[in-house]
Write an enzyme that holds these catalytic residues in place. Structure first.
Site, PDB file in Angstrom:
ATOM      1  N   GLU A  47       0.842  -1.198   0.000  1.00  0.00           N
ATOM      2  CA  GLU A  47       0.000   0.000   0.000  1.00  0.00           C
ATOM      3  C   GLU A  47       0.882   1.255   0.000  1.00  0.00           C
ATOM      4  OE1 GLU A  47      -3.501   1.870   2.938  1.00  0.00           O
ATOM      5  OE2 GLU A  47      -2.278   0.156   3.579  1.00  0.00           O
TER       6      GLU A  47
ATOM      7  N   LYS B 157      -9.349   2.640  -2.438  1.00  0.00           N
ATOM      8  CA  LYS B 157      -9.613   1.987  -1.153  1.00  0.00           C
ATOM      9  C   LYS B 157     -10.968   2.397  -0.603  1.00  0.00           C
ATOM     10  CE  LYS B 157      -7.287   1.386   3.363  1.00  0.00           C
ATOM     11  NZ  LYS B 157      -6.083   1.780   4.129  1.00  0.00           N
TER      12      LYS B 157
ATOM     13  N   CYS C 123      -5.447  -2.995   1.981  1.00  0.00           N
ATOM     14  CA  CYS C 123      -5.339  -3.105   3.436  1.00  0.00           C
ATOM     15  C   CYS C 123      -6.679  -3.309   4.145  1.00  0.00           C
ATOM     16  CB  CYS C 123      -4.617  -1.875   3.992  1.00  0.00           C
ATOM     17  SG  CYS C 123      -3.954  -2.141   5.671  1.00  0.00           S
TER      18      CYS C 123
END
Length: 573
Positions: A41, A108, A144
């Site tokens: 990330e 994300k 994540c």
């Protein structure tokens, strides 16, 4: 399908260096025949970039670097790399790159805003759950936090037919988090009947340490491969995406669910690969609890120095357990030639403490010098004699000694360019058993998030691993003392550490109240006393140097309590 997880050690703001590091890992992955290569990330910018994200030039440089990196990815290979995307707002993003082009930019969806995270401060949430088609395989991508929630992008991608869920991550370490993470990822794999590929960041960034520990799970939730902890690593493995289809044919749960929004997969042009020998999956052995905390401390200190251009450290050696452990960590991280110890005895220092400090320095192979503080202490007492006239000696005289030592260390720091390492542990800092501008002085607090009982366990672990007495046995067995007055012992001011540490964990890390902690079996007197000390020491901790987070809730950016606060004090009084 051959996959490679490149857990690289990035540096926040070093965009060219991060791209070069990623490119080197990409080259090794290509040499290994990988068709899918994942990077952590925000690998382009480093993680967490914090308020650098408020600078347009930083964001634009990151976008230019992504295009440069994309030019290095050949056709037939799908690379997934973290970067900051700019549309109508900023997004924490994952780029799907192949054939020299950025084919897709995933945003994300779950932005963490707890503990050490504050991503809502910078980013907008994404809303898509894309899949990519590489040959006959469908791959879902996420970032994540997206995979920590049941459902979400991973579930949607599985319903779209993904046989592989790939998650790029910057998941910071704390004690025993790795096993919790493994359990969670195994459940995701078995729930969705997919391979789960988890590529995590490694390295230190200020207070945070990222442990790497990248993982691959099969559709049954079984561990296939595990990368090293706290080291850069390239984890290469062969997976069989068709196993996911077989698993789904035998598991009807997915047929009960529907997902209405079905976009066309992102097409990644595939190329034919020549026959090759299969790669034997590698499963690295996990470190013990003491071993992983030690590795985190070493990695955190090493990267703090390396990434900030520091080279040498200095610390006071009292002959006690805390300074002994801090020195051993410093030597492991920086090498003995880059660590200097200073023994600063006073009229209250026992001969055993001085002897132990000398023995430790010899065992570690570090340069040590002795600078007695009695002349300075006598001068202070003479200067303050009129002001202190008629008053008994107390903590004021004790703290003068600690501050003299702090001044000496800072003088050496200024003269030689050394960084002072403070050596206080979490138990002492929690209750304020430390001196502002004295033993709290320094540029980096090596063990400030390590409870005292764990300090002893790690010290013994070092001796066991090294197979010799690095930290003298006499240091491990003698009663802790600050040695600032005759016959002083820590237990004169604090409950025994075996009692203190569990109370502190319950109050600081678990947010339990006084009654709840008493119900665990501790005396109400001890609990109220400890809680009161913790609350009153908040102003001190705000002025302490940063240290390495290794517990579930560290002071500073993790636990944020107001200094001016009557709530806790009213309860503990």
């Amino acid at each position: 399908m051959r996959v490679a997880l490149a857990q690289i050690n990035t540096t926040v703001g070093d965009i060219p260096g991060n791209v070069e590091r990623a490119a080197e890992a990409l080259e090794r992955a290509l040499e290994a025949g990988a068709e899918v290569v994942a990077f952590p990330e925000l690998a382009i910018t480093g993680y967490p970039p914090e308020d650098l994200l408020l600078r347009p030039d930083f964001v634009q440089e990151n976008l230019r670097a992504l295009e440069e990196f994309a030019g290095r990815v050949p056709e037939g290979v799908a690379a997934f790399v973290g970067f900051v995307d700019l549309r109508e707002d900023l997004y924490n993003a994952c780029a799907l790159v192949s054939g020299g082009e950025v084919l897709y930019r995933y945003h994300k969806r779950y932005l963490p805003n707890y503990g050490v995270f504050d991503e809502n401060r910078y980013f907008r949430e994404g809303g898509e759950a894309p899949v990519a088609q590489l040959g006959h395989s469908i791959i879902g991508m996420s970032v994540c936090e997206d995979i920590w929630y049941p459902g979400g992008p991973a579930r949607e991608q599985a319903l779209k037919g993904a046989s592989v869920i790939l998650n790029i991550s910057a998941s910071p370490y704390h004690r025993l988090k790795g096993m919790m993470r493994e359990r969670m990822l195994g459940v995701r794999a078995s729930d969705y009947g997919c391979y789960v590929l988890f590529c995590n960041l490694v390295g230190g960034q200020d207070e945070l340490v990222f442990d790497g520990h990248s993982l691959i799970f099969d559709p049954e939730g079984r561990l296939v491969a595990r990368a090293k902890q706290f080291e850069e690593d390239l984890l290469v493995a062969d997976i069989l995406p068709e196993e996911a289809l077989i698993r789904r044919l035998h598991d009807p749960r997915g047929r009960k669910e529907r997902y209405e929004r079905v976009e066309e997969p992102v097409d990644v042009p595939a190329v034919e690969h020549t026959a090759r020998e299969p790669v034997e999956p590698r499963v690295e052995e996990l470190l013990s609890e003491e071993g992983e905390v030690l590795a985190a401390l070493v990695r955190g200190l090493k990267d703090y120095f390396r990434k900030n251009g520091f080279s040498r450290a200095v610390l006071g050696l009292s002959g006690g357990i805390d300074s002994s452990l801090a020195a051993a960590i410093a030597v492991e991280a920086l090498g003995p030639a880059n660590v200097s110890g200073v023994i600063m005895p006073s009229r209250y220092s026992s001969e055993g403490s001085v002897t132990d400090a000398r023995a430790l320095a010899k065992n570690l192979g570090i340069r040590v010098q002795e600078i007695p503080i009695n002349p300075a202490f006598d001068a202070y007492l003479e200067m303050l004699a009129e002001s202190f006239k008629g008053l008994p000696e107390d903590v004021a005289e004790e703290n003068i000694q600690a501050r003299i030592r702090g001044n000496i260390l800072m003088a050496l720091s200024n003269k030689f360019g050394w960084i002072v390492l403070s050596t206080g542990n979490k138990s002492e800092l929690s209750v304020g058993y430390s001196t502002l501008y004295g033993d709290m002085a320094g540029g980096f607090a090596v063990i400030s998030d390590v409870p005292k009982t764990l300090v002893y366990r790690i010290a013994r672990h070092i001796n066991e691993v090294k197979g010799r007495e690095v930290i003298p046995d006499s240091v491990l067995t003698k009663e802790p003392s600050a040695e600032l007055r005759p016959g002083q012992r820590d237990v004169d001011s604090l409950p025994p550490y075996e009692v203190l540490d569990p109370i502190l964990e319950a109050y600081i890390e678990e947010d339990k109240g006084i009654e709840e902690i008493v119900a665990l079996g501790y005396s109400e007197e001890d609990v109220r006393r400890v809680v009161k000390m913790v609350d009153r020491a908040e102003y001190k901790r705000r002025q302490a140097p940063i240290g390495i987070k290794v517990t579930g809730r560290a002071f500073g950016r993790d636990r944020r309590m107001p200094i001016t606060n009557r709530f806790g004090r009213l309860l503990s009084d």
